[in-house]
Design an enzyme around this catalytic site. Structure first.
Site, PDB file in Angstrom:
ATOM      1  N   HIS A  69      -6.302   0.130   2.533  1.00 13.17           N
ATOM      2  CA  HIS A  69      -5.002  -0.265   3.071  1.00 13.17           C
ATOM      3  C   HIS A  69      -3.902   0.378   2.240  1.00 13.17           C
ATOM      4  O   HIS A  69      -3.821   0.190   1.020  1.00 13.17           O
ATOM      5  CB  HIS A  69      -4.868  -1.790   3.036  1.00 13.17           C
ATOM      6  CG  HIS A  69      -3.662  -2.304   3.750  1.00 13.17           C
ATOM      7  ND1 HIS A  69      -3.632  -2.498   5.123  1.00 13.17           N
ATOM      8  CD2 HIS A  69      -2.430  -2.648   3.300  1.00 13.17           C
ATOM      9  CE1 HIS A  69      -2.452  -2.951   5.479  1.00 13.17           C
ATOM     10  NE2 HIS A  69      -1.695  -3.052   4.388  1.00 13.17           N
ATOM     11  N   HIS A 125      -0.001   1.126   6.721  1.00 11.87           N
ATOM     12  CA  HIS A 125       0.946   0.091   7.159  1.00 11.87           C
ATOM     13  C   HIS A 125       2.361   0.594   6.904  1.00 11.87           C
ATOM     14  O   HIS A 125       2.799   0.688   5.749  1.00 11.87           O
ATOM     15  CB  HIS A 125       0.649  -1.188   6.368  1.00 11.87           C
ATOM     16  CG  HIS A 125       1.549  -2.323   6.675  1.00 11.87           C
ATOM     17  ND1 HIS A 125       1.602  -3.453   5.876  1.00 11.87           N
ATOM     18  CD2 HIS A 125       2.449  -2.545   7.678  1.00 11.87           C
ATOM     19  CE1 HIS A 125       2.481  -4.299   6.378  1.00 11.87           C
ATOM     20  NE2 HIS A 125       3.007  -3.768   7.464  1.00 11.87           N
ATOM     21  N   SER A 163      -5.711  -3.348  -0.724  1.00 10.51           N
ATOM     22  CA  SER A 163      -4.386  -2.737  -0.688  1.00 10.51           C
ATOM     23  C   SER A 163      -4.108  -2.030  -2.000  1.00 10.51           C
ATOM     24  O   SER A 163      -4.053  -2.672  -3.058  1.00 10.51           O
ATOM     25  CB  SER A 163      -3.313  -3.804  -0.453  1.00 10.51           C
ATOM     26  OG  SER A 163      -2.028  -3.257  -0.666  1.00 10.51           O
ATOM     27  N   MET A 175       6.537   2.051   2.164  1.00 12.98           N
ATOM     28  CA  MET A 175       7.811   1.331   2.179  1.00 12.98           C
ATOM     29  C   MET A 175       8.950   2.295   1.896  1.00 12.98           C
ATOM     30  O   MET A 175       8.817   3.199   1.060  1.00 12.98           O
ATOM     31  CB  MET A 175       7.798   0.222   1.121  1.00 12.98           C
ATOM     32  CG  MET A 175       6.609  -0.717   1.213  1.00 12.98           C
ATOM     33  SD  MET A 175       6.682  -1.975  -0.080  1.00 12.98           S
ATOM     34  CE  MET A 175       5.052  -2.705   0.078  1.00 12.98           C
ATOM     35  N   ASP A 194      -2.481 -10.004   5.764  1.00 19.20           N
ATOM     36  CA  ASP A 194      -2.120  -9.355   4.505  1.00 19.20           C
ATOM     37  C   ASP A 194      -1.162 -10.253   3.732  1.00 19.20           C
ATOM     38  O   ASP A 194      -0.133 -10.680   4.270  1.00 19.20           O
ATOM     39  CB  ASP A 194      -1.455  -8.012   4.826  1.00 19.20           C
ATOM     40  CG  ASP A 194      -1.047  -7.232   3.586  1.00 19.20           C
ATOM     41  OD1 ASP A 194      -1.311  -7.695   2.461  1.00 19.20           O
ATOM     42  OD2 ASP A 194      -0.461  -6.145   3.748  1.00 19.20           O
ATOM     43  N   ASP A 247       0.153   0.825   1.870  1.00 22.45           N
ATOM     44  CA  ASP A 247       1.474   0.304   2.226  1.00 22.45           C
ATOM     45  C   ASP A 247       2.531   1.375   2.000  1.00 22.45           C
ATOM     46  O   ASP A 247       2.687   1.884   0.883  1.00 22.45           O
ATOM     47  CB  ASP A 247       1.807  -0.926   1.384  1.00 22.45           C
ATOM     48  CG  ASP A 247       0.974  -2.133   1.785  1.00 22.45           C
ATOM     49  OD1 ASP A 247       0.959  -2.451   2.986  1.00 22.45           O
ATOM     50  OD2 ASP A 247       0.337  -2.747   0.911  1.00 22.45           O
ATOM     51  N   MET A 294       1.637 -10.803   8.561  1.00 24.94           N
ATOM     52  CA  MET A 294       2.041 -10.844   7.169  1.00 24.94           C
ATOM     53  C   MET A 294       2.089 -12.296   6.700  1.00 24.94           C
ATOM     54  O   MET A 294       2.793 -13.125   7.288  1.00 24.94           O
ATOM     55  CB  MET A 294       3.411 -10.185   6.980  1.00 24.94           C
ATOM     56  CG  MET A 294       3.425  -8.684   7.205  1.00 24.94           C
ATOM     57  SD  MET A 294       2.283  -7.778   6.120  1.00 24.94           S
ATOM     58  CE  MET A 294       2.920  -8.221   4.491  1.00 24.94           C
ATOM     59  N   MET A 327       5.959   0.096   6.684  1.00 18.78           N
ATOM     60  CA  MET A 327       7.058  -0.858   6.540  1.00 18.78           C
ATOM     61  C   MET A 327       8.337  -0.052   6.360  1.00 18.78           C
ATOM     62  O   MET A 327       8.928  -0.008   5.278  1.00 18.78           O
ATOM     63  CB  MET A 327       6.791  -1.791   5.354  1.00 18.78           C
ATOM     64  CG  MET A 327       5.691  -2.785   5.640  1.00 18.78           C
ATOM     65  SD  MET A 327       5.261  -3.787   4.194  1.00 18.78           S
ATOM     66  CE  MET A 327       4.014  -2.728   3.452  1.00 18.78           C
TER      67      MET A 327
END
Length: 215
Positions: free
Chosen positions: A34, A67, A9, A38, A174, A36, A138, A69
């Site tokens: 990976h 991912h 990540s 957000m 994760d 993330d 998660m 979020m």
């Protein structure tokens, strides 16, 4: 899916040198990257958007495991696919019409994943499992790297494994994974390991990745 996939990540990487960091983890043996995303609303943090993902795409040919979020993920799917995402994972908690979101991802011919937060019961994804390619569990409350693994996540991994039966679906975990707990995570059914702080806290990315490869 016998091989355990390692997906570092980049949330824990050096953001001033993200391109070089991706090159390093690629050369160190990462299987996926990976990423993330957000929005500061769905989770209490802001990270990167499609333009940054697009700028990073030239640094590796490895799959971008993105991912999301974020709230209202449906409106951003096309942008992230165009930016180079190979896998798009959205949260069951992010939309009232999650079936529509998953099908929109699949329409773009990329892998579609569904994620669940630590307090979300596995039963809520039972009707969506048949149309996804990946389930992300998660093991920390999303938003920040470096958190401690929540132990009851092991039971959730087993629940997901049991719910998918023999279907060819990736089970990704994760949050808080390291060399001390990765064997437990994998033994419960995980076949995609996401790790950030454990890998990027060391200058020897290859050694850290190899420590996560359960055989």
């Amino acid at each position: 899916m016998d091989k355990i996939i390692i997906a570092p990540s980049i949330l824990s990487a050096d953001f001033a040198n993200l391109g070089k960091e991706i090159e390093k983890i690629d050369q160190a043996g990462a299987d996926w990257i990976h990423i993330d995303v957000m929005d500061g609303k769905f989770v209490p943090n802001l990270t990167i958007g499609p333009s940054v993902v697009k700028s990073l795409r030239r640094y590796t040919d490895k799959p971008f495991d993105v991912h999301l979020m974020i709230e209202d993920p449906l409106q951003y799917i096309e942008e992230f696919v165009a930016a180079g995402a190979n896998i798009l994972t959205v949260h069951i908690e992010s939309s009232k019409h999650i079936d529509r979101v998953i099908n929109a991802i699949k329409d773009f011919k990329v892998l579609a994943g569904i994620a669940i937060n630590p307090a979300t019961p596995v039963c809520l994804i039972k009707d969506i499992v048949d149309i996804v390619d990946l389930v992300l569990i998660m093991a920390v409350n999303p938003g920040f790297g470096g958190q401690k693994f929540i132990n009851y996540s092991l039971n959730k991994i087993q629940e997901v494994r049991d719910s998918i039966g023999g279907k060819k679906i990736f089970i990704e975990v994760d949050g808080g994974i390291n060399a001390n707990n990765v064997e437990h995570v994998v033994s419960c059914g995980c076949n995609v390991v996401v790790a950030g702080s454990f890998i990027f806290s060391s200058n020897e990315y290859k050694k850290q990745i190899e420590k996560l490869r359960v055989r």
